[in-house]
Design an enzyme around this catalytic site. Structure first.
Site, PDB file in Angstrom:
ATOM      1  N   ASP A 515      -7.153 -29.970  23.367  1.00 55.07           N
ATOM      2  CA  ASP A 515      -6.461 -30.040  24.650  1.00 55.07           C
ATOM      3  C   ASP A 515      -4.956 -29.957  24.382  1.00 55.07           C
ATOM      4  O   ASP A 515      -4.419 -30.672  23.533  1.00 55.07           O
ATOM      5  CB  ASP A 515      -6.796 -31.345  25.374  1.00 55.07           C
ATOM      6  CG  ASP A 515      -6.175 -31.397  26.756  1.00 55.07           C
ATOM      7  OD1 ASP A 515      -6.784 -30.848  27.676  1.00 55.07           O
ATOM      8  OD2 ASP A 515      -5.074 -31.979  26.897  1.00 55.07           O
ATOM      9  N   LEU A 516      -4.275 -29.027  25.107  1.00 55.09           N
ATOM     10  CA  LEU A 516      -2.842 -28.835  24.885  1.00 55.09           C
ATOM     11  C   LEU A 516      -2.047 -30.001  25.457  1.00 55.09           C
ATOM     12  O   LEU A 516      -2.333 -30.486  26.560  1.00 55.09           O
ATOM     13  CB  LEU A 516      -2.375 -27.531  25.524  1.00 55.09           C
ATOM     14  CG  LEU A 516      -3.021 -26.244  24.977  1.00 55.09           C
ATOM     15  CD1 LEU A 516      -2.476 -25.048  25.719  1.00 55.09           C
ATOM     16  CD2 LEU A 516      -2.781 -26.103  23.488  1.00 55.09           C
ATOM     17  N   ASP A 558      -6.317 -25.871  30.119  1.00 58.28           N
ATOM     18  CA  ASP A 558      -5.690 -25.891  28.796  1.00 58.28           C
ATOM     19  C   ASP A 558      -6.631 -26.516  27.773  1.00 58.28           C
ATOM     20  O   ASP A 558      -6.192 -27.107  26.794  1.00 58.28           O
ATOM     21  CB  ASP A 558      -4.360 -26.639  28.841  1.00 58.28           C
ATOM     22  CG  ASP A 558      -4.511 -28.087  29.340  1.00 58.28           C
ATOM     23  OD1 ASP A 558      -5.622 -28.431  29.775  1.00 58.28           O
ATOM     24  OD2 ASP A 558      -3.532 -28.844  29.282  1.00 58.28           O
TER      25      ASP A 558
END
Length: 642
Positions: A515-516, A558
Site C-alpha cells: 500500500d502506497l 493505491d
C-alpha cells in the site's frame, strides 16, 4: 424421340379398332386419378402441417437462443464491475460503448447498474451522482422506504434512458419480485410485463427487464441468507418487446405470434402481439412455451392467410395430372415435349437465380476443381482480398495464406473433404496488400447425381472485427484499465491455480500486500492525473522486477498484491526490499518530484494460511502493522498481530 413418334403413329392407325379398350383405359385412368388426388392431398396436408410445426419450432428456438445471448452482456458487465474498485459514469459509458450493444446485441435497450441503498445513504449517493455529472439526479419516486435500489448508470445515455436514471426499481412490485428472485438464486432473472420508465405515449410498448445480481467481492453466497447479506446491486437490461421481437426477425408474414408471461394468457399478461395480426380463422394453430432464466413465456402461434394460401396448393392436382399423363403417355408425346421445354426454361431461370445469389452473397464464395484450383469466386471475395478475377482463376487458394494458421487445420480440412464431409474452421489469411484478416470457413464437397465429387466449395465470412471486439471485452474483464495489470478477477483465478500447484508439489509461495504511503496527498495537491501517472510508472517498475512465474495485480486505488510461486520468507524479503527501493525512487511529473513510500505485509503459504481468504487477510494485517509502525517498511505476518 423417333421411338415415341412411331408409337404415336401406330396408335393413330389402331384407334378406330380400340375404342372400347381406350374407353376402359379412360375410366380406369379417371378412377386412378381420383385415388392419386385423394392420397396426394392427404399427403400434402400432412406436409403443410409439419412445415407449420417446423416453422413454429424454429421461431421458438430463435427466441430462446436470442434471449440467452443477452446473458453474456450482463456477465461482461458483472465482470467489469468486479474488476473495478470504483465505477464512474465515464468508465461505464466507455465499457458499454466498446461492446457496441445496439449493433452486436440488437433488441436490448441498454445495460445499467442499480445499487442497493440504505435510507441513511440516500443523501450521499445523490451528492456523488451530481458530482459525477448528473446534476439533477434524485432517487424517484420520492418518499421514505426501508431500502432502495436506484438506477445509477444506464448506457447508452439516449433521451429515453436518461429519464430512468435515479428510478428506484425496488419500489415497484413486479420489478422487485424479479430482483429478489435473481438475488436469492444468484442467477439471472427476467421480470414479468412492466411499463418501462423510459416509455412515452408515442409508440408505447410493453417491457421486460433482465437482472443479474452483484455481491460483495469475496463474500460467501452459498445460502439465501448469505446472498441477501452480500447483495450490492444488479447489472440489468431493459427491453421493449416490439423492438426485441423485431431484432429476432420473426416472420410475421407467415405466422402470427402472441406471447404471454402467464399461462392464463389474458390481455393483462400479453407481452407481444404480431403488428399486423389478422383475424383470419386458420386451421394451423399451436401453443408453445419458452423458458429462459427461470421465466416461462406462453406463445400462441397460428398461420396467416398467406401461409394458408401457400398450403392451398395445386400440388395434389398436379400429381393427379401426372398420373393421367402416365396413362396417356403415348397419346400425348407432343404435349410432354412442350412441357419438358417449359421445365428446361424454369431450370434455366433457377440456375440464373442461383448464380445471382452466389454473386451477390455477403460472404466470400469459392469453388475449386478436385486439385484445389479456383474455378469460381464471387464479388465479395474480390472486394475482401483486393485481387482481380484474372489473378485468381486457375490458382490454388494457398496464395492467401499468412503463415499464421496451424498447418494441421489444412490437413484436417482436406481429410474431411476427401471423405465427402463438411468442414468448419477459421483461417488467418492476408489480402493482396498483405493485410491480415480472420475468416470463418465452411467447406464442402459438391456431389454429382451419381454420388461422385466434382468440385469443392467454400463459404467464408470475414470475422476480424468480431474477434477484435471479443478480445477487447475479454481484456476489460481481466485487466486494470489504467495500469494494464491483472485485476482482482484474474488475481483470484490465478490464486486458486497457485494454491493447487503448491499443495500438490508441497511448495511454499508468498503473498505480498503493498500500500502506497502519502499517495492521497499527491492526488489532493497535484490532481488525479499526477496520481494516475505515478501508478502507471510504479506498475511498470514493479512488473520489471518480477520473474515470469510471478504476478502483480492492482486491486485498489493505491494497493497492489504480489503472488510469488515457490518462494519462501527469504525470497519474499528480498523482493520486499527491492519494492521499497523502487517505490522510494522519485518520479518526475510536469516538473514536480513525486515522492511516496510503501507499507508492505507478507504472508507465506501454508504457514500463514492455506486458502485465499486467510492469506489475503493475514498479508493485509501485516501491511497495516507496517503502516502503523512508521511506514516505508515490510512486516511478516505472525499470530501476535491478531
Amino acid at each position: 424421340m423417333e421411338i415415341f413418334c412411331k408409337l404415336y403413329t401406330t396408335m393413330q392407325k389402331r384407334a378406330s379398332r380400340n375404342n372400347i379398350i381406350a374407353l376402359l383405359v379412360l375410366l380406369l385412368s379417371i378412377i386412378l386419378a381420383v385415388i392419386i388426388w385423394y392420397a396426394s392431398k392427404n399427403y400434402h396436408d400432412s406436409l403443410s402441417q409439419k412445415r407449420f410445426e417446423s416453422a413454429a419450432d424454429e421461431h421458438v428456438y430463435k427466441i430462446e437462443k436470442h434471449m440467452l445471448t443477452y446473458e453474456s452482456v450482463l456477465k461482461s458487465g458483472a465482470a467489469f464491475f468486479y474488476g473495478s474498485e470504483h465505477i464512474k459514469h465515464k468508465e461505464w459509458h466507455d465499457f458499454i460503448n466498446a461492446i457496441d450493444i445496439y449493433n452486436n446485441y440488437p433488441g436490448a435497450y441498454g445495460v445499467g447498474i442499480a445499487m442497493m441503498i440504505a435510507p441513511e445513504e440516500v443523501s450521499l449517493v445523490e451528492k456523488n451522482m451530481k458530482e459525477d455529472g448528473f446534476e439533477s439526479f434524485a432517487i424517484t419516486p420520492s418518499g421514505k422506504r426501508d431500502i432502495y435500489s436506484s438506477i445509477l448508470y444506464l448506457e447508452p445515455t439516449d433521451k429515453r434512458n436518461l429519464t430512468a436514471i435515479g428510478y428506484d426499481m425496488y419500489s415497484e412490485p413486479v420489478r422487485r419480485f424479479a430482483m429478489d428472485k435473481a438475488a436469492d438464486s444468484a442467477k439471472i432473472s427476467i421480470s414479468a410485463k412492466v411499463r418501462l420508465v423510459q416509455e412515452t405515449e408515442q409508440d408505447a410498448q410493453h417491457g421486460i427487464l433482465m437482472y443479474m445480481p452483484l455481491y460483495k467481492k469475496g463474500a460467501k453466497i452459498d445460502s439465501i441468507e448469505q446472498r441477501r447479506e452480500a447483495l450490492l446491486g444488479f447489472v440489468y437490461s431493459p427491453f421493449r418487446m416490439n423492438e426485441l421481437m423485431q431484432s429476432i426477425n420473426l416472420d410475421n408474414s407467415l405466422l402470427n405470434f402472441e406471447i404471454y408471461d402467464d399461462k392464463s394468457m389474458t390481455e393483462a399478461n400479453l407481452l407481444y402481439k404480431s403488428p399486423k395480426s389478422d383475424s383470419y380463422n386458420t386451421k394451423y394453430k399451436i401453443q408453445k412455451t419458452v423458458t429462459v432464466n427461470n421465466k416461462t413465456w406462453y406463445i400462441n402461434i397460428c398461420g396467416t392467410k398467406k401461409f394458408q394460401d401457400s398450403a392451398n396448393t395445386f400440388f395434389p392436382l398436379l400429381i393427379t395430372s401426372a398420373g393421367l399423363l402416365v396413362q396417356f403417355l403415348l397419346l400425348f408425346v407432343i404435349l410432354i415435349l412442350i412441357k419438358n421445354r417449359h421445365m428446361l426454361k424454369l431450370q434455366a431461370n433457377e440456375l440464373s437465380k442461383l448464380s445471382q445469389a452466389l454473386e451477390q452473397s455477403p460472404n466470400c464464395v469459392v469453388i475449386t476443381d478436385l486439385d484445389g484450383n479456383i474455378e469460381y469466386i464471387n464479388s465479395r471475395f474480390l472486394a475482401l482480398t483486393g485481387y482481380k478475377k484474372d489473378e485468381v482463376i486457375g490458382e490454388n487458394p494457398r496464395f492467401l495464406q499468412s503463415g499464421k494458421t496451424d498447418p494441421k487445420l489444412y490437413i484436417e480440412m482436406w481429410e474431411n473433404l476427401l471423405d465427402g464431409k463438411i468442414w468448419q474452421g477459421e483461417f488467418i489469411n492476408k489480402t493482396k496488400k498483405d493485410e491480415e484478416y480472420i475468416e470463418s470457413v465452411n467447406a464442402a464437397p459438391i456431389f454429382q447425381a451419381d454420388g461422385t465429387i466434382s468440385h469443392y466449395m467454400a463459404i467464408k465470412e470475414d470475422i476480424t472485427e468480431k474477434k477484435r471486439i471479443q478480445a477487447q471485452v475479454q481484456y476489460l474483464a481481466n485487466f486494470d484499465s489504467l495500469t494494464g495489470l491483472p485485476n482482482r478477477f484474474q488475481l483470484y483465478e490465478h490464486m486458486k491455480y497457485i494454491i493447487g500447484i503448491s499443495e500438490r508439489n508441497n511448495e511454499n509461495f508468498s503473498v505480498i500486500f503493498l500500500d502506497l504511503d502519502y499517495f492521497k496527498e499527491i492526488n489532493d495537491n497535484l490532481g488525479h492525473d499526477a496520481g494516475d501517472a505515478l501508478l502507471v510508472e510504479l506498475s511498470n517498475r514493479f512488473a520489471s522486477t518480477l520473474r515470469n512465474a510471478d504476478m502483480v495485480s492492482r486491486v485498489g486505488g493505491d494497493e497492489f498484491i504480489f503472488i510469488l510461486p515457490n518462494t519462501g520468507a527469504a525470497g519474499a524479503m528480498h523482493l520486499a526490499e527491492k519494492l521499497l527501493k523502487i517505490t522510494n525512487t522519485p518520479h518526475i511529473y510536469n516538473g514536480n518530484e513525486l515522492l511516496v513510500s510503501a507499507s508492505i505485509g507478507i504472508a507465506i503459504y501454508p504457514t500463514d494460511g492455506s486458502d485465499q481468504q486467510s492469506l489475503f487477510k493475514n498479508a493485509d494485517t501485516a501491511m497495516y502493522e507496517a503502516k502503523q509502525s512508521g511506514r516505508n517498511r515490510y512486516v511478516f505476518f505472525s499470530k501476535d498481530l491478531h
